[in-house]
Design an enzyme around this catalytic site. Structure first.
Site, PDB file in Angstrom:
ATOM      1  N   ASN A 154      -5.478   6.098  -6.676  1.00 41.28           N
ATOM      2  CA  ASN A 154      -6.067   7.447  -6.590  1.00 41.28           C
ATOM      3  C   ASN A 154      -5.194   8.505  -7.266  1.00 41.28           C
ATOM      4  O   ASN A 154      -4.731   9.451  -6.657  1.00 41.28           O
ATOM      5  CB  ASN A 154      -6.411   7.836  -5.141  1.00 41.28           C
ATOM      6  CG  ASN A 154      -5.215   7.825  -4.206  1.00 41.28           C
ATOM      7  OD1 ASN A 154      -4.178   7.236  -4.499  1.00 41.28           O
ATOM      8  ND2 ASN A 154      -5.360   8.492  -3.069  1.00 41.28           N
TER       9      ASN A 154
ATOM     10  N   HIS B  54       0.837  -1.207   0.000  1.00 41.04           N
ATOM     11  CA  HIS B  54       0.000   0.000   0.000  1.00 41.04           C
ATOM     12  C   HIS B  54       0.866   1.250   0.000  1.00 41.04           C
ATOM     13  O   HIS B  54       1.426   1.626   1.028  1.00 41.04           O
ATOM     14  CB  HIS B  54      -0.915  -0.012   1.239  1.00 41.04           C
ATOM     15  CG  HIS B  54      -1.833   1.160   1.347  1.00 41.04           C
ATOM     16  ND1 HIS B  54      -2.960   1.143   2.125  1.00 41.04           N
ATOM     17  CD2 HIS B  54      -1.812   2.391   0.784  1.00 41.04           C
ATOM     18  CE1 HIS B  54      -3.580   2.306   2.042  1.00 41.04           C
ATOM     19  NE2 HIS B  54      -2.891   3.093   1.229  1.00 41.04           N
TER      20      HIS B  54
ATOM     21  N   HIS C  65       1.462   5.256  -2.358  1.00 49.24           N
ATOM     22  CA  HIS C  65       0.950   6.195  -3.361  1.00 49.24           C
ATOM     23  C   HIS C  65       2.127   6.775  -4.141  1.00 49.24           C
ATOM     24  O   HIS C  65       2.993   7.424  -3.547  1.00 49.24           O
ATOM     25  CB  HIS C  65       0.161   7.318  -2.681  1.00 49.24           C
ATOM     26  CG  HIS C  65      -1.016   6.820  -1.898  1.00 49.24           C
ATOM     27  ND1 HIS C  65      -2.274   6.692  -2.430  1.00 49.24           N
ATOM     28  CD2 HIS C  65      -1.114   6.373  -0.615  1.00 49.24           C
ATOM     29  CE1 HIS C  65      -3.103   6.216  -1.507  1.00 49.24           C
ATOM     30  NE2 HIS C  65      -2.424   6.005  -0.397  1.00 49.24           N
TER      31      HIS C  65
ATOM     32  N   ASP D 189       1.688   2.925   3.548  1.00 52.50           N
ATOM     33  CA  ASP D 189       0.776   4.008   3.154  1.00 52.50           C
ATOM     34  C   ASP D 189       1.581   5.267   2.836  1.00 52.50           C
ATOM     35  O   ASP D 189       1.140   6.392   3.139  1.00 52.50           O
ATOM     36  CB  ASP D 189      -0.295   4.287   4.211  1.00 52.50           C
ATOM     37  CG  ASP D 189      -1.481   5.092   3.639  1.00 52.50           C
ATOM     38  OD1 ASP D 189      -1.468   5.404   2.428  1.00 52.50           O
ATOM     39  OD2 ASP D 189      -2.394   5.430   4.403  1.00 52.50           O
TER      40      ASP D 189
ATOM     41  N   ASN E 200      -4.926   9.834   7.534  1.00 50.39           N
ATOM     42  CA  ASN E 200      -6.266   9.255   7.524  1.00 50.39           C
ATOM     43  C   ASN E 200      -6.197   7.748   7.333  1.00 50.39           C
ATOM     44  O   ASN E 200      -5.703   7.308   6.307  1.00 50.39           O
ATOM     45  CB  ASN E 200      -7.082   9.872   6.375  1.00 50.39           C
ATOM     46  CG  ASN E 200      -8.530   9.465   6.447  1.00 50.39           C
ATOM     47  OD1 ASN E 200      -9.029   9.114   7.507  1.00 50.39           O
ATOM     48  ND2 ASN E 200      -9.199   9.461   5.304  1.00 50.39           N
TER      49      ASN E 200
ATOM     50  N   ARG F 126       1.555   8.597  -7.038  1.00 48.92           N
ATOM     51  CA  ARG F 126       1.014   9.877  -7.544  1.00 48.92           C
ATOM     52  C   ARG F 126       1.100  10.095  -9.054  1.00 48.92           C
ATOM     53  O   ARG F 126       0.719  11.160  -9.521  1.00 48.92           O
ATOM     54  CB  ARG F 126       1.689  11.058  -6.841  1.00 48.92           C
ATOM     55  CG  ARG F 126       1.652  11.030  -5.333  1.00 48.92           C
ATOM     56  CD  ARG F 126       0.257  11.072  -4.777  1.00 48.92           C
ATOM     57  NE  ARG F 126       0.244  11.343  -3.335  1.00 48.92           N
ATOM     58  CZ  ARG F 126      -0.725  10.943  -2.534  1.00 48.92           C
ATOM     59  NH1 ARG F 126      -1.758  10.257  -2.995  1.00 48.92           N
ATOM     60  NH2 ARG F 126      -0.690  11.240  -1.254  1.00 48.92           N
TER      61      ARG F 126
ATOM     62  N   HIS G 290       2.962  14.450  -0.108  1.00 48.32           N
ATOM     63  CA  HIS G 290       2.238  15.689  -0.409  1.00 48.32           C
ATOM     64  C   HIS G 290       3.236  16.840  -0.492  1.00 48.32           C
ATOM     65  O   HIS G 290       4.252  16.840   0.208  1.00 48.32           O
ATOM     66  CB  HIS G 290       1.206  15.997   0.687  1.00 48.32           C
ATOM     67  CG  HIS G 290       0.043  15.065   0.680  1.00 48.32           C
ATOM     68  ND1 HIS G 290      -0.858  14.996  -0.366  1.00 48.32           N
ATOM     69  CD2 HIS G 290      -0.364  14.142   1.590  1.00 48.32           C
ATOM     70  CE1 HIS G 290      -1.772  14.082  -0.084  1.00 48.32           C
ATOM     71  NE2 HIS G 290      -1.493  13.534   1.088  1.00 48.32           N
TER      72      HIS G 290
ATOM     73  N   HIS H 187     -10.434   0.464   2.459  1.00 50.74           N
ATOM     74  CA  HIS H 187     -10.187   1.657   3.292  1.00 50.74           C
ATOM     75  C   HIS H 187     -11.476   1.859   4.076  1.00 50.74           C
ATOM     76  O   HIS H 187     -12.487   2.280   3.526  1.00 50.74           O
ATOM     77  CB  HIS H 187      -9.880   2.842   2.365  1.00 50.74           C
ATOM     78  CG  HIS H 187      -9.881   4.182   3.039  1.00 50.74           C
ATOM     79  ND1 HIS H 187      -8.762   4.964   3.140  1.00 50.74           N
ATOM     80  CD2 HIS H 187     -10.874   4.891   3.628  1.00 50.74           C
ATOM     81  CE1 HIS H 187      -9.061   6.088   3.765  1.00 50.74           C
ATOM     82  NE2 HIS H 187     -10.338   6.079   4.075  1.00 50.74           N
TER      83      HIS H 187
HETATM   84  O1  DOR Z   1      -3.555   9.758   4.912  1.00 48.14           O
HETATM   85  C1  DOR Z   1      -3.905   9.252   3.875  1.00 48.14           C
HETATM   86  N1  DOR Z   1      -3.432   9.679   2.674  1.00 48.14           N
HETATM   87  N2  DOR Z   1      -4.813   8.259   3.897  1.00 48.14           N
HETATM   88  C2  DOR Z   1      -5.358   7.754   2.784  1.00 48.14           C
HETATM   89  O2  DOR Z   1      -6.160   6.866   2.885  1.00 48.14           O
HETATM   90  C3  DOR Z   1      -5.015   8.327   1.470  1.00 48.14           C
HETATM   91  C4  DOR Z   1      -3.696   8.955   1.488  1.00 48.14           C
HETATM   92  C5  DOR Z   1      -3.419   9.831   0.293  1.00 48.14           C
HETATM   93  O3  DOR Z   1      -3.708   9.446  -0.841  1.00 48.14           O
HETATM   94  O4  DOR Z   1      -2.830  10.907   0.486  1.00 48.14           O
HETATM   95 ZN    ZN Z   2      -6.493   4.624   2.905  1.00 48.44          ZN
END
Ligand code: DOR
Ligand code: ZN
Length: 430
Positions: A95, A61, A63, A306, A279, A65, A310, A180
């Site tokens: 996502n 899991h 990201h 996770d 989150n 981007r 950002h 999720h």
């Molecule tokens: O903190 C989080 N960021 N939780 C998620 O489920 C998504 C993730 C994100 O894509 O930034």
């Molecule tokens: Zn999540």
């Protein structure tokens, strides 16, 4: 050729520790034994005395981007960050913009990864088209193209009937559903855990049931559909309890939690540090303890990072406006060692299982083992090194680590993937 001298190999909790040499020829482990002859003209010799050698890690899991948010991270920068942390297989969430919700997008991610990534990248496909939560994505086609799982991560599939159908289809196509769990009617507008710190700071709280009611719902749906449900980033003690019950019940459920949920609490937010906005939110010490117990008992199968990069401008704003997420690849092993092994007496071999065999089992990959004839995918770690997490040393494009300024014990020094040295003595060369 690479010769690792005096290696203490840890494949799992069952390994007995003794010092051996490991000879790597091309992409494979050719020989493991004592006193393998060294020839500095023909081979790179790495001295691993006082270090530990373990199979490299898998993250189910994260990201990356790309496409759409390359200003935060891209497949290349994210993969390099993963390699720096010892990960050589990673699964990226859909996502993105456009989202990975069809066959062409899955093919695109695989193609890009092949072009630019030094490690193995598996795309996760979306559960619903455009993350709408309303219409199922083309699950069969995505699986055929190489999607390793399906998930609407970042969002919860709130419609139970859609989730039920997703589980039914996923079973037909033998692909796990990564859930999720967040009831958005309960969490809406929430910033942090509902409790002491939300009261002190005046930030709107997210009740713990926002997670656990969906965990319960999905378990019940998985029970009836007999599909493989994987619950990701578990953060509360109630979720652990429900998953334990479900497993005793014989439900086909697996689960992960992340390094930040087993090490930190809601108190990180007292100074309005937006890097601590994640989150699900950081919870309480009781939850941390329940999660650790869940890992020890095997209720929680594995760790995922996770990794959620950002941009500075998305974190350097009022808490309410800040994006959720922390990066995680480069600190994952060290956090687990510091908080599980050092503070809670978990065996080192267990950590290896949480980062290698167990996540691989969840997504149906064979374990990565350090054994003669196997692919040379391994890391060399210094378990004594203490280091401070500093922005200037982060490889990821984004620097939003909740661990910035914290001291961790142990460090992933060297990373070898398919016989190629991606990182050596702390220096990344990929
Ligand atoms: O903190 C989080 N960021 N939780 C998620 O489920 C998504 C993730 C994100 O894509 O930034
Ligand atoms: Zn999540």
């Amino acid at each position: 050729m690479i010769l690792i001298k005096n290696a203490q190999i840890v494949n799992s909790i069952h390994d007995k520790l003794e010092k051996v040499d490991i000879l790597i020829v091309d992409d494979k482990i050719e020989k493991i034994g004592k006193g393998i002859e060294e020839n500095p003209n023909k081979m790179i010799v790495i001295d691993a005395s006082d270090k530990y050698v373990m199979p490299s890690f898998t993250d189910i899991h994260c990201h990356l981007r790309e496409p759409g948010f390359e200003y935060k991270e891209d497949i290349k920068s994210g993969s390099r960050s993963a390699a720096a942390g010892g990960f050589t297989t990673i699964c990226c969430m859909p996502n993105t913009n456009p989202p990975i919700d069809n066959r062409a997008m899955v093919a695109y991610i695989k193609y890009r990864a092949k072009e630019v990534s030094p490690i193995e990248v598996f795309p996760v496909g979306a559960i619903t088209k455009g993350f709408s939560g309303e219409e199922l994505a083309e699950i069969g086609f995505m699986k055929e193209e190489g999607a390793i799982a399906i998930s609407d991560d970042g969002k919860c599939v709130m419609n139970a009937n859609i989730m039920r159908n997703a589980l039914l289809y996923s079973k037909d196509f033998s692909i796990p559903v990564i859930s999720h769990c967040e009831d958005t009617n309960l969490s809406e507008g929430g910033q942090i855990n509902l409790g002491y710190v939300s009261t002190i700071t005046g930030l709107r709280g997210i009740p713990r049931e926002a997670e656990s009611v969906i965990v319960a719902r999905d378990i019940l749906l998985a029970k009836e559909t007999k599909a493989h449900l994987h619950i990701t980033h578990v953060s509360t003690k109630e979720s652990v309890r429900l998953i334990k019950m479900a497993k005793e019940w014989g439900v086909n459920v697996t689960a992960d939690t992340c390094p930040h949920y087993i090490s930190l609490t809601e108190e990180e937010v007292l100074g309005f540090n937006t890097n601590a906005k994640v989150n699900p939110p950081l919870r309480t010490q009781e939850d941390v303890e329940a999660l650790i117990e869940g890992l020890k008992e095997g209720v929680i199968d594995c760790i995922s990072t996770d990794h959620a990069p950002h941009h500075k401008d998305e974190k350097n704003v009022e808490f309410n406006l800040a994006a959720s997420g922390t990066i995680g690849f480069e600190t994952a092993f060290s956090v687990l060692f510091t908080y599980l092994v050092e503070k809670n007496g978990v065996e080192l071999g267990k950590v290896v299982e949480l980062l290698n065999q167990n996540p691989r089992k969840v997504i149906g990959l064979p374990p990565n083992v350090i054994r003669e004839g196997q692919k040379a995918n391994l890391v060399i770690v210094d378990l004594k090194k203490k280091w401070e997490v500093k922005e200037e040393n982060i490889v990821s494009k984004s620097k939003n680590s909740v661990f910035l300024g914290k001291f961790l014990t142990s460090y992933v020094e060297t990373v070898i993937y398919n016989g190629k040295i991606l990182k050596k003595d702390g220096v990344l060369n990929c």
